[in-house]
Design a protein around this motif. Structure first.
Motif, PDB file in Angstrom:
ATOM      1  N   GLU A   3       0.832  -1.208   0.000  1.00  0.00           N
ATOM      2  CA  GLU A   3       0.000   0.000   0.000  1.00  0.00           C
ATOM      3  C   GLU A   3       0.869   1.262   0.000  1.00  0.00           C
ATOM      4  O   GLU A   3       0.539   2.246  -0.647  1.00  0.00           O
ATOM      5  N   LYS A   4       1.979   1.213   0.704  1.00  0.00           N
ATOM      6  CA  LYS A   4       2.886   2.358   0.754  1.00  0.00           C
ATOM      7  C   LYS A   4       3.510   2.632  -0.620  1.00  0.00           C
ATOM      8  O   LYS A   4       3.733   3.777  -0.994  1.00  0.00           O
ATOM      9  N   LYS A   5       3.769   1.587  -1.387  1.00  0.00           N
ATOM     10  CA  LYS A   5       4.448   1.710  -2.673  1.00  0.00           C
ATOM     11  C   LYS A   5       3.527   1.477  -3.866  1.00  0.00           C
ATOM     12  O   LYS A   5       3.989   1.419  -5.003  1.00  0.00           O
ATOM     13  N   ARG A   6       2.261   1.358  -3.612  1.00  0.00           N
ATOM     14  CA  ARG A   6       1.286   0.983  -4.647  1.00  0.00           C
ATOM     15  C   ARG A   6       1.399   1.826  -5.920  1.00  0.00           C
ATOM     16  O   ARG A   6       1.485   1.272  -7.017  1.00  0.00           O
ATOM     17  N   THR A   7       1.399   3.127  -5.800  1.00  0.00           N
ATOM     18  CA  THR A   7       1.420   3.995  -6.971  1.00  0.00           C
ATOM     19  C   THR A   7       2.668   3.762  -7.811  1.00  0.00           C
ATOM     20  O   THR A   7       2.584   3.573  -9.026  1.00  0.00           O
ATOM     21  N   THR A   8       3.816   3.730  -7.165  1.00  0.00           N
ATOM     22  CA  THR A   8       5.069   3.517  -7.886  1.00  0.00           C
ATOM     23  C   THR A   8       5.100   2.137  -8.526  1.00  0.00           C
ATOM     24  O   THR A   8       5.505   1.989  -9.687  1.00  0.00           O
ATOM     25  N   LEU A   9       4.668   1.119  -7.804  1.00  0.00           N
ATOM     26  CA  LEU A   9       4.662  -0.238  -8.344  1.00  0.00           C
ATOM     27  C   LEU A   9       3.762  -0.347  -9.570  1.00  0.00           C
ATOM     28  O   LEU A   9       4.132  -0.957 -10.575  1.00  0.00           O
ATOM     29  N   LEU A  10       2.585   0.255  -9.501  1.00  0.00           N
ATOM     30  CA  LEU A  10       1.676   0.202 -10.641  1.00  0.00           C
ATOM     31  C   LEU A  10       2.218   1.008 -11.823  1.00  0.00           C
ATOM     32  O   LEU A  10       2.095   0.571 -12.968  1.00  0.00           O
ATOM     33  N   GLU A  11       2.825   2.162 -11.551  1.00  0.00           N
ATOM     34  CA  GLU A  11       3.431   2.942 -12.641  1.00  0.00           C
ATOM     35  C   GLU A  11       4.525   2.129 -13.319  1.00  0.00           C
ATOM     36  O   GLU A  11       4.611   2.105 -14.558  1.00  0.00           O
ATOM     37  N   PHE A  45       4.817  -1.146 -13.401  1.00  0.00           N
ATOM     38  CA  PHE A  45       4.177  -2.262 -14.094  1.00  0.00           C
ATOM     39  C   PHE A  45       3.611  -1.809 -15.434  1.00  0.00           C
ATOM     40  O   PHE A  45       3.829  -2.460 -16.465  1.00  0.00           O
ATOM     41  N   PHE A  46       2.924  -0.664 -15.442  1.00  0.00           N
ATOM     42  CA  PHE A  46       2.333  -0.186 -16.686  1.00  0.00           C
ATOM     43  C   PHE A  46       3.397   0.307 -17.665  1.00  0.00           C
ATOM     44  O   PHE A  46       3.220   0.195 -18.877  1.00  0.00           O
ATOM     45  N   THR A  47       4.508   0.825 -17.162  1.00  0.00           N
ATOM     46  CA  THR A  47       5.618   1.177 -18.049  1.00  0.00           C
ATOM     47  C   THR A  47       6.122  -0.076 -18.743  1.00  0.00           C
ATOM     48  O   THR A  47       6.323  -0.094 -19.964  1.00  0.00           O
ATOM     49  N   TYR A  48       6.326  -1.133 -17.973  1.00  0.00           N
ATOM     50  CA  TYR A  48       6.782  -2.401 -18.544  1.00  0.00           C
ATOM     51  C   TYR A  48       5.802  -2.914 -19.598  1.00  0.00           C
ATOM     52  O   TYR A  48       6.194  -3.339 -20.683  1.00  0.00           O
ATOM     53  N   LEU A  49       4.514  -2.857 -19.290  1.00  0.00           N
ATOM     54  CA  LEU A  49       3.501  -3.345 -20.228  1.00  0.00           C
ATOM     55  C   LEU A  49       3.387  -2.480 -21.480  1.00  0.00           C
ATOM     56  O   LEU A  49       2.899  -2.950 -22.513  1.00  0.00           O
ATOM     57  N   SER A  50       3.850  -1.241 -21.416  1.00  0.00           N
ATOM     58  CA  SER A  50       3.693  -0.328 -22.552  1.00  0.00           C
ATOM     59  C   SER A  50       4.658  -0.611 -23.703  1.00  0.00           C
ATOM     60  O   SER A  50       4.463  -0.098 -24.804  1.00  0.00           O
TER      61      SER A  50
END
Length: 85
Positions: A14-22, A24-29
Motif C-alpha cells: 500500500e505504501k508503494k502501490r502507486t510507484t509499483l503500478l506505474e 508495471f504499466f511502463t513495462y507493459l507499454s
C-alpha cells in the motif's frame, strides 16, 4: 507467523502501490512483440528498461545474448543461508 508476514507485505504494498503500478504499466507499454521483426528496437528497449529496473531492486542481472532475442537472468542471494528460494 504467516498472518503477520502477510500484513507486513500488505502495508509495504500500500505504501508503494502507486510507484509499483506505474512501473508495471511502463513495462507493459513496450510493444515487444517478439514474432514481429518490426519490434526489434522495442524488444531491446524493454530489455534495457527491465535490466535497469532489476538492478535498481538490488538483483544481480545478466543479459544472455542468443541467436534470437536476448534473455535476462536475475538473481538475489540476499535471503541468507537456509532462506526459501
Amino acid at each position: 507467523d504467516i498472518k503477520a508476514m502477510l500484513e507486513e507485505y500488505q502495508k509495504w504494498f500500500e505504501k508503494k502501490r502507486t510507484t509499483l503500478l506505474e512501473d508495471f504499466f511502463t513495462y507493459l507499454s513496450f510493444p515487444s512483440i517478439s514474432t514481429d521483426p518490426a519490434h526489434k528496437k522495442d524488444i531491446l528497449a524493454c530489455k534495457d528498461w527491465l535490466q535497469a529496473y532489476l538492478k535498481k531492486m538490488g538483483m544481480n542481472v545478466e543479459v544472455w545474448e542468443t541467436s534470437g532475442h536476448p534473455t535476462i537472468f536475475a538473481s538475489s542471494l540476499e535471503g541468507g543461508e537456509g532462506a526459501p528460494t
